[in-house]
Scaffold this motif. Structure first.
Motif, PDB file in Angstrom:
ATOM      1  N   LYS A 235     -26.608  27.749 -16.016  1.00 22.46           N
ATOM      2  CA  LYS A 235     -25.977  27.234 -17.231  1.00 22.46           C
ATOM      3  C   LYS A 235     -26.916  27.353 -18.428  1.00 22.46           C
ATOM      4  CE  LYS A 235     -23.132  23.732 -17.007  1.00 22.46           C
ATOM      5  NZ  LYS A 235     -22.503  22.407 -16.759  1.00 22.46           N
ATOM      6  N   ILE A 236     -28.203  27.080 -18.199  1.00 24.89           N
ATOM      7  CA  ILE A 236     -29.175  27.214 -19.285  1.00 24.89           C
ATOM      8  C   ILE A 236     -29.299  28.681 -19.709  1.00 24.89           C
ATOM      9  CG2 ILE A 236     -31.606  26.978 -19.934  1.00 24.89           C
ATOM     10  CD1 ILE A 236     -30.197  24.315 -19.795  1.00 24.89           C
ATOM     11  N   MET A 237     -29.402  29.579 -18.729  1.00 15.01           N
ATOM     12  CA  MET A 237     -29.550  30.993 -19.047  1.00 15.01           C
ATOM     13  C   MET A 237     -28.309  31.526 -19.762  1.00 15.01           C
ATOM     14  SD  MET A 237     -32.611  31.643 -18.105  1.00 15.01           S
ATOM     15  CE  MET A 237     -32.603  33.416 -18.397  1.00 15.01           C
ATOM     16  N   ASP A 238     -27.143  31.064 -19.378  1.00 11.65           N
ATOM     17  CA  ASP A 238     -25.916  31.501 -20.042  1.00 11.65           C
ATOM     18  C   ASP A 238     -25.899  31.077 -21.506  1.00 11.65           C
ATOM     19  OD1 ASP A 238     -24.990  32.676 -17.744  1.00 11.65           O
ATOM     20  OD2 ASP A 238     -23.651  31.023 -17.190  1.00 11.65           O
ATOM     21  N   VAL A 239     -26.552  29.955 -21.796  1.00  8.40           N
ATOM     22  CA  VAL A 239     -26.608  29.464 -23.178  1.00  8.40           C
ATOM     23  C   VAL A 239     -27.595  30.272 -24.007  1.00  8.40           C
ATOM     24  CG1 VAL A 239     -27.301  27.517 -24.634  1.00  8.40           C
ATOM     25  CG2 VAL A 239     -25.864  27.127 -22.635  1.00  8.40           C
ATOM     26  N   ILE A 240     -28.784  30.499 -23.463  1.00 11.86           N
ATOM     27  CA  ILE A 240     -29.855  31.067 -24.290  1.00 11.86           C
ATOM     28  C   ILE A 240     -29.848  32.590 -24.378  1.00 11.86           C
ATOM     29  CG2 ILE A 240     -31.338  29.077 -23.833  1.00 11.86           C
ATOM     30  CD1 ILE A 240     -32.914  30.812 -21.881  1.00 11.86           C
ATOM     31  N   THR A 241     -29.408  33.261 -23.331  1.00  7.88           N
ATOM     32  CA  THR A 241     -29.543  34.717 -23.295  1.00  7.88           C
ATOM     33  C   THR A 241     -28.848  35.425 -24.453  1.00  7.88           C
ATOM     34  OG1 THR A 241     -29.817  34.705 -20.890  1.00  7.88           O
ATOM     35  CG2 THR A 241     -29.194  36.789 -21.916  1.00  7.88           C
ATOM     36  N   TYR A 388     -31.288  18.321 -13.569  1.00 10.41           N
ATOM     37  CA  TYR A 388     -30.573  17.900 -12.362  1.00 10.41           C
ATOM     38  C   TYR A 388     -29.174  17.397 -12.720  1.00 10.41           C
ATOM     39  CZ  TYR A 388     -29.549  15.618  -7.935  1.00 10.41           C
ATOM     40  OH  TYR A 388     -28.963  15.246  -6.746  1.00 10.41           O
ATOM     41  N   ASP A 389     -29.079  16.626 -13.793  1.00  8.65           N
ATOM     42  CA  ASP A 389     -27.762  16.126 -14.219  1.00  8.65           C
ATOM     43  C   ASP A 389     -26.844  17.279 -14.626  1.00  8.65           C
ATOM     44  OD1 ASP A 389     -28.541  13.538 -13.756  1.00  8.65           O
ATOM     45  OD2 ASP A 389     -29.002  13.078 -15.848  1.00  8.65           O
ATOM     46  N   ILE A 390     -27.418  18.294 -15.255  1.00 10.68           N
ATOM     47  CA  ILE A 390     -26.619  19.469 -15.627  1.00 10.68           C
ATOM     48  C   ILE A 390     -26.111  20.176 -14.380  1.00 10.68           C
ATOM     49  CG2 ILE A 390     -26.747  21.780 -16.670  1.00 10.68           C
ATOM     50  CD1 ILE A 390     -28.733  20.599 -18.702  1.00 10.68           C
ATOM     51  N   GLY A 391     -26.985  20.302 -13.380  1.00 11.87           N
ATOM     52  CA  GLY A 391     -26.602  20.989 -12.155  1.00 11.87           C
ATOM     53  C   GLY A 391     -25.609  20.238 -11.298  1.00 11.87           C
ATOM     54  N   THR A 392     -25.563  18.923 -11.461  1.00  8.99           N
ATOM     55  CA  THR A 392     -24.618  18.100 -10.682  1.00  8.99           C
ATOM     56  C   THR A 392     -23.420  17.658 -11.510  1.00  8.99           C
ATOM     57  OG1 THR A 392     -25.970  16.137 -11.186  1.00  8.99           O
ATOM     58  CG2 THR A 392     -26.377  17.271  -9.084  1.00  8.99           C
ATOM     59  N   ASP A 393     -23.321  18.191 -12.725  1.00 10.22           N
ATOM     60  CA  ASP A 393     -22.194  17.900 -13.634  1.00 10.22           C
ATOM     61  C   ASP A 393     -22.137  16.433 -14.048  1.00 10.22           C
ATOM     62  OD1 ASP A 393     -21.262  20.557 -13.634  1.00 10.22           O
ATOM     63  OD2 ASP A 393     -20.168  20.228 -11.761  1.00 10.22           O
ATOM     64  N   TYR A 394     -23.295  15.768 -14.100  1.00  8.66           N
ATOM     65  CA  TYR A 394     -23.352  14.390 -14.556  1.00  8.66           C
ATOM     66  C   TYR A 394     -23.859  14.266 -15.988  1.00  8.66           C
ATOM     67  CZ  TYR A 394     -22.238  12.326 -10.020  1.00  8.66           C
ATOM     68  OH  TYR A 394     -21.591  11.929  -8.868  1.00  8.66           O
ATOM     69  N   TYR A 395     -24.172  15.366 -16.608  1.00 10.77           N
ATOM     70  CA  TYR A 395     -24.686  15.317 -17.971  1.00 10.77           C
ATOM     71  C   TYR A 395     -23.508  15.206 -18.931  1.00 10.77           C
ATOM     72  CZ  TYR A 395     -28.229  16.265 -21.556  1.00 10.77           C
ATOM     73  OH  TYR A 395     -29.117  16.175 -22.609  1.00 10.77           O
ATOM     74  N   ALA A 396     -23.558  14.205 -19.812  1.00 13.19           N
ATOM     75  CA  ALA A 396     -22.440  13.920 -20.709  1.00 13.19           C
ATOM     76  C   ALA A 396     -22.116  15.122 -21.590  1.00 13.19           C
ATOM     77  CB  ALA A 396     -22.773  12.714 -21.580  1.00 13.19           C
ATOM     78  N   GLU A 397     -20.836  15.320 -21.844  1.00 11.40           N
ATOM     79  CA  GLU A 397     -20.395  16.501 -22.576  1.00 11.40           C
ATOM     80  C   GLU A 397     -20.985  16.558 -23.975  1.00 11.40           C
ATOM     81  OE1 GLU A 397     -16.239  18.742 -23.956  1.00 11.40           O
ATOM     82  OE2 GLU A 397     -16.182  17.001 -22.605  1.00 11.40           O
ATOM     83  N   GLU A 398     -21.024  15.385 -24.660  1.00  7.28           N
ATOM     84  CA  GLU A 398     -21.567  15.392 -26.013  1.00  7.28           C
ATOM     85  C   GLU A 398     -23.070  15.696 -26.019  1.00  7.28           C
ATOM     86  OE1 GLU A 398     -21.127  11.020 -24.706  1.00  7.28           O
ATOM     87  OE2 GLU A 398     -20.040  12.919 -24.531  1.00  7.28           O
ATOM     88  N   ASP A 401     -23.426  19.464 -25.458  1.00  4.09           N
ATOM     89  CA  ASP A 401     -23.148  20.214 -26.689  1.00  4.09           C
ATOM     90  C   ASP A 401     -24.366  20.184 -27.619  1.00  4.09           C
ATOM     91  OD1 ASP A 401     -20.609  20.895 -25.885  1.00  4.09           O
ATOM     92  OD2 ASP A 401     -19.642  19.204 -26.903  1.00  4.09           O
ATOM     93  N   GLU A 402     -25.002  19.010 -27.717  1.00  2.00           N
ATOM     94  CA  GLU A 402     -26.195  18.895 -28.564  1.00  2.00           C
ATOM     95  C   GLU A 402     -27.338  19.742 -28.014  1.00  2.00           C
ATOM     96  OE1 GLU A 402     -29.378  15.518 -30.179  1.00  2.00           O
ATOM     97  OE2 GLU A 402     -27.846  14.982 -28.682  1.00  2.00           O
ATOM     98  N   LEU A 403     -27.517  19.711 -26.694  1.00  2.00           N
ATOM     99  CA  LEU A 403     -28.599  20.479 -26.075  1.00  2.00           C
ATOM    100  C   LEU A 403     -28.377  21.973 -26.263  1.00  2.00           C
ATOM    101  CD1 LEU A 403     -31.124  20.802 -24.368  1.00  2.00           C
ATOM    102  CD2 LEU A 403     -29.717  20.496 -22.314  1.00  2.00           C
ATOM    103  N   LYS A 404     -27.152  22.436 -26.100  1.00  2.00           N
ATOM    104  CA  LYS A 404     -26.868  23.856 -26.276  1.00  2.00           C
ATOM    105  C   LYS A 404     -27.241  24.315 -27.682  1.00  2.00           C
ATOM    106  CE  LYS A 404     -22.547  23.687 -24.854  1.00  2.00           C
ATOM    107  NZ  LYS A 404     -21.176  24.160 -24.483  1.00  2.00           N
ATOM    108  N   THR A 405     -26.910  23.509 -28.677  1.00  2.00           N
ATOM    109  CA  THR A 405     -27.237  23.855 -30.060  1.00  2.00           C
ATOM    110  C   THR A 405     -28.748  23.964 -30.258  1.00  2.00           C
ATOM    111  OG1 THR A 405     -25.246  22.791 -30.908  1.00  2.00           O
ATOM    112  CG2 THR A 405     -27.046  23.125 -32.464  1.00  2.00           C
TER     113      THR A 405
END
Length: 416
Positions: A235-241, A388-398, A401-405
């Protein structure tokens, strides 16, 4: 297991080549190259590197080096290995003819085992000096150490800037001294075979960076299990690449040293570069990974799996490394006169991190953790918890979104 026995696992019978055979070969080269008898020959040192056995030979007042590649025995002796050695020679000839960069002079080479030592080799001049790896932390006087380090970086920037004259239309390896895309051969790389021997693998040439990355990513991935950490990495690589400079569609490529690390840069007592060694597996690279990029030892904090600060005395702090990066950036700009690829230098440590993460599963998680840490200005442990929260889908959507930016802001270096 003794030291020699451990090296034998990689180098096999190359470890046991008699000194007499090496002296015979060196003497013959002396006669052909220097028109000298080459008497009183002896091996004064033998160094086992990661991929080569280095034999330093002394014959009267002539000192030369015979390097034997790790692929020079068993299943490693392939056509690809032979072509890779020829490419190394062609690359060194090109650089020697077109620049004043101090590199070893190639006296002789053989891609076969039909010679005095029964193995492929390349014979070259001996480079005086000391590797940067042995002097960077040596002087206990802080002022002298700093002066030495800055001289090393200044001198190295001046040498690397000379490679700006070479441009290519493909990613590949040099196969002749004519620097044109027509003379580019495939990319060569080391690979450990199933039997433990080192082998040479090929890919390309490539018309784009993306094509190269697609063909070479995860070649050393161990295992096929997919867990929460793998999901977080993806998920991180899909965002940054898509936002990284390594995703640039430029069709032009440049030349650079294949491993510009401290063990391959030789310097004198004042820090002036006396030679750049180990040019095997050189290939043309995208601008962001080319001659203008930082040397590896001042980017170590961006490849956390190899970075041992603050636990090791032979590591600089992230703040110190950033200071040296800023200095090197200034020196590259001066050396290039605001021309060439100077604009890629400043953020080349980030581009390098994304490059490594793309190609190496082993390094990917820690680089993703580093990127999250920098993007959110948080600690290592918290960054790992977030992954870990990102990988287990526990990271809040908002929060996601902030982290991706913020991640895109960290890696985005689109240059006009």
């Amino acid at each position: 297991m003794s030291y020699i026995d451990s090296e034998r696992e990689v180098f096999g019978p190359l470890v046991d080549i008699p000194e007499e055979s090496l002296v015979l070969l060196a003497s013959d080269i002396c006669k052909r190259v220097f028109n000298a008898q080459g008497t009183n020959g002896k091996r004064v040192a033998q160094i086992f590197g990661s991929y080569n056995v280095v034999n330093i030979m002394q014959l009267d007042d002539v000192k030369l080096v015979i390097r034997i590649p790790a692929c020079g025995w068993g299943s490693g002796k392939t056509e690809a290995a032979a072509r890779a050695l020829e490419s190394q020679v062609a690359t060194m000839h090109l650089i020697a003819q077109k620049t004043s960069i101090p590199i070893p002079q190639v006296y002789d080479f053989d891609t076969t085992d039909d010679n005095a030592i029964g193995a492929p080799y390349i014979c070259m001049s001996f480079i005086p000096g000391t590797p940067v790896s042995q002097v960077w932390f040596r002087d206990t006087d802080i002022m002298r150490r700093e002066e030495l380090r800055l001289n090393i970086l200044r001198s190295l920037a001046g040498a690397m800037a000379q490679l700006s004259q070479f441009t290519f239309d493909k990613m590949g390896s040099i196969s002749s001294v004519d620097p044109s895309s027509a003379s580019l051969s495939p990319c060569y790389a080391w690979y450990e075979g199933d039997d433990g021997t080192m082998q040479v693998v090929t890919s390309g040439p490539f018309d784009s960076t993306i094509a190269y990355l697609d063909a070479n990513r995860d070649k050393n991935n161990e295992g096929n299990e997919y867990n929460e950490w793998d999901k977080a990495e993806q998920k991180i690589m899909d965002v940054i690449t898509p936002f990284s400079v390594i995703n640039d569609e430029s069709c032009h490529f440049v030349l650079c040293h294949p491993d510009l690390d401290s063990q391959n840069v030789m310097v004198d007592d004042r820090g002036n570069v006396t030679g750049l060694i180990d040019w095997d597996m050189t290939m043309t690279m995208p601008h962001c990974q080319g001659y203008a990029a930082y040397p590896s030892w001042i980017m170590r904090d961006w490849d956390p799996i190899v970075y041992d600060w603050p636990y090791e005395d032979t590591e600089d702090s992230p703040e110190t490394l950033q200071r040296y990066r800023s200095y090197y950036n200034d020196q590259i700009i001066r050396a290039l006169g605001w021309k060439g690829d100077w604009k890629f230098t400043e953020h080349s440590h980030i581009a390098q991190a994304v490059w490594i993460a793309t190609l190496s599963k082993r390094n990917r998680l820690e680089i993703c953790r580093k990127l999250v840490q920098v993007a959110l200005d948080t600690g290592e442990d918290n960054a790992l918890d977030i992954l870990y929260d990102i990988g287990t889908d526990y990271y809040a959507e908002e929060d996601w979104d902030e982290l991706k930016t913020k991640l895109r802001q960290v890696v985005s270096q689109r240059l006009n």
